[in-house]
Design an enzyme around this catalytic site. Sequence first.
Site, PDB file in Angstrom:
ATOM      1  CB  VAL A 175      -0.831   0.218   1.306  1.00 58.91           C
ATOM      2  CG1 VAL A 175      -1.689   1.306   1.247  1.00 58.91           C
ATOM      3  CG2 VAL A 175      -1.809  -1.175   1.327  1.00 58.91           C
ATOM      4  CB  CYS A 176       0.987   4.234   0.479  1.00 54.00           C
ATOM      5  SG  CYS A 176       1.545   5.922   0.240  1.00 54.00           S
TER       6      CYS A 176
END
Length: 330
Positions: free
Chosen positions: A107-108
């Site tokens: 994520v990210c």
Amino acid sequence: MEQRTVLVVLFDDVQSLDVTGPVEVFTGAGTCLGDPEGGYLVRTASLDGGPVRTSSGLTLVPDFALPDAPVPHTLLVPGGSGTRGADLGLIDWLRANGPRAERLVSVCTGAIPLAEAGLLEGRRVTTHWASCEQLAKDHPGIEVDPDPIYVRDGHVATSAGVTAGIDLALALVEEDLGREVALTVARYLVVFLRRPGNQAQFSVQLATQTARREPLREVQQWITEHPDDDLSVEALAARARLSPRHFARAFQSETGLTPGKYVERVRVEHARRLLEDTSDGVEEVSRACGYGTPEAMRRAFVKALGTAPAEYRRRFHPARTQTATSATHR
């Protein structure tokens, strides 16, 4: 039902939403199934098993030290400022244990430690827009796509910043447990079932520059507020009191897009919102967005989003879809 284990890696200066967003989705799936332990067994682990402090100051207490954690079905690495210059012990652990997981998820900027561990080589990935250029520069063997909110490449799934992690987690739940479970979780979290992975990270207004000159800024605003109007170069140039040639050159110079490309993106974005938020028919939406015909809108959607308007509505206006389905069975 097979229970899939999800192991979330924790470290100092992790982004708290990158952790809690996907965790709420996965644990919510078990609740929807009527069994808190059904669907997914979610656990967290830090390198030494000690608490970590997030970038926002929250303290998270993990379940395990990473060396003691069982091999998971899904290994999830969240983002945050702590991914830059991450502990070498964490990179070594990922390098040794990442290949043992059935599914790798970031994520990210969680893509950064996965890349440092050599787990993304030869893959197409995405990350937070602000880190895409650097990730590509540091790892030329990785194809970094800065546009989508998430990307699937084999058993590797990567997402853009923060809330995109929720979109990716919902997509994984839909893949594992079916659309109805994912839909129920999305409703509980008050989000759309899921945005398509190839949807851009930004709205048109955020993704483009604002023109410096007032007449061009006014034209940008006019386009946004009147997508159904005559938005030809000639009409927009007249509004800016410039010749068509001068206007087109100045608009692209100051916004980074040609007038035609800007109009195209605004119309697609406006149509998406109408399909998501209203019950207007596709023909009505096409007129409201300046396409003239449903076929013209369909071509624009397939080009920009890789899906037709009807399919887009089926995914992202579930209340309307469910009502239509219920009416069919009465």
